[in-house]
Design a protein around this motif. Structure first.
Motif, short mmCIF file in Angstrom:
data_model
loop_
_atom_site.label_atom_id
_atom_site.label_comp_id
_atom_site.label_asym_id
_atom_site.label_seq_id
_atom_site.Cartn_x
_atom_site.Cartn_y
_atom_site.Cartn_z
N PRO A 14 0.82 -1.22 0.00
CA PRO A 14 0.00 0.00 0.00
C PRO A 14 0.85 1.26 0.00
CG PRO A 14 -0.80 -1.57 1.61
CD PRO A 14 0.53 -2.09 1.10
N ILE A 15 0.34 2.28 -0.68
CA ILE A 15 1.00 3.59 -0.72
C ILE A 15 0.59 4.37 0.51
CG2 ILE A 15 1.15 5.77 -1.99
CD1 ILE A 15 0.66 4.15 -4.53
N SER A 16 1.53 4.92 1.20
CA SER A 16 1.21 5.72 2.38
C SER A 16 0.72 7.09 1.94
CB SER A 16 2.46 5.88 3.25
OG SER A 16 2.19 6.72 4.32
N THR A 17 -0.52 7.42 2.32
CA THR A 17 -1.09 8.71 1.96
C THR A 17 -1.89 9.24 3.12
OG1 THR A 17 -3.16 7.84 1.13
CG2 THR A 17 -1.35 7.99 -0.46
N ASP A 18 -2.37 10.46 2.99
CA ASP A 18 -3.23 11.05 4.01
C ASP A 18 -4.67 10.57 3.86
OD1 ASP A 18 -1.45 14.15 3.71
OD2 ASP A 18 -1.12 12.49 5.09
N HIS A 19 -4.98 9.92 2.74
CA HIS A 19 -6.34 9.44 2.50
C HIS A 19 -6.49 8.06 3.11
CE1 HIS A 19 -7.29 12.70 -0.25
NE2 HIS A 19 -6.09 12.54 -0.75
N LYS A 20 -7.44 7.89 4.01
CA LYS A 20 -7.67 6.59 4.63
C LYS A 20 -8.17 5.61 3.58
CE LYS A 20 -8.53 8.19 9.26
NZ LYS A 20 -9.40 8.18 10.41
N GLY A 21 -7.66 4.39 3.65
CA GLY A 21 -8.15 3.34 2.78
C GLY A 21 -7.54 3.31 1.39
N LEU A 22 -6.65 4.23 1.06
CA LEU A 22 -6.03 4.18 -0.26
C LEU A 22 -5.00 3.08 -0.27
CD1 LEU A 22 -5.34 7.82 -1.49
CD2 LEU A 22 -7.13 6.26 -2.17
N SER A 23 -5.03 2.28 -1.29
CA SER A 23 -4.04 1.24 -1.45
C SER A 23 -3.39 1.43 -2.81
CB SER A 23 -4.70 -0.14 -1.38
OG SER A 23 -5.44 -0.39 -2.56
N ALA A 24 -2.41 0.63 -3.08
CA ALA A 24 -1.72 0.72 -4.36
C ALA A 24 -2.65 0.38 -5.51
CB ALA A 24 -0.52 -0.21 -4.38
N PHE A 25 -3.79 -0.23 -5.22
CA PHE A 25 -4.73 -0.62 -6.26
C PHE A 25 -5.84 0.40 -6.46
CE2 PHE A 25 -2.86 -4.61 -4.88
CZ PHE A 25 -2.37 -5.07 -6.08
N SER A 26 -5.91 1.42 -5.63
CA SER A 26 -6.95 2.43 -5.82
C SER A 26 -6.53 3.39 -6.92
CB SER A 26 -7.23 3.19 -4.53
OG SER A 26 -6.26 4.18 -4.30
N LEU A 27 -7.49 3.83 -7.69
CA LEU A 27 -7.23 4.75 -8.79
C LEU A 27 -6.64 6.06 -8.27
CD1 LEU A 27 -7.35 5.32 -11.78
CD2 LEU A 27 -9.72 6.05 -11.49
N ALA A 28 -7.14 6.53 -7.13
CA ALA A 28 -6.63 7.77 -6.56
C ALA A 28 -5.16 7.66 -6.20
CB ALA A 28 -7.45 8.16 -5.33
N ALA A 29 -4.76 6.53 -5.63
CA ALA A 29 -3.35 6.35 -5.25
C ALA A 29 -2.46 6.30 -6.48
CB ALA A 29 -3.19 5.08 -4.42
#
Length: 70
Positions: A14-29
């Motif tokens: 998973p990509i560490s971001t400020d958005h909860k629940g973002l993973s490397a598979f999310s489009l936003a990430a």
């Protein structure tokens, strides 16, 4: 057999971001990572980055703010 080692490095954890629940598979990430890479490539030139991303400059600024890109 496909496993985690078959994935590109960026997608392995998973990509560490400020958005909860973002993973490397999310489009936003993925979008955030791509914008960061293009901004690095353009050495912070937002107009050039927007051109390369084929988005408007206002959209780029909105996404920079949304993803808290520095």
């Amino acid at each position: 057999m496909l496993n985690e080692d078959c994935l590109p490095f960026e997608l392995r954890s998973p990509i560490s971001t400020d958005h909860k629940g973002l993973s490397a598979f999310s489009l936003a990430a993925v979008e955030k990572l791509h914008i960061q890479k293009v901004l690095n490539y353009t050495q912070g030139n937002k107009a050039e980055a927007a051109r390369l991303l084929e988005i408007g400059i206002a959209t780029l600024y909105r996404k920079i703010e949304e993803y808290k890109i520095k």
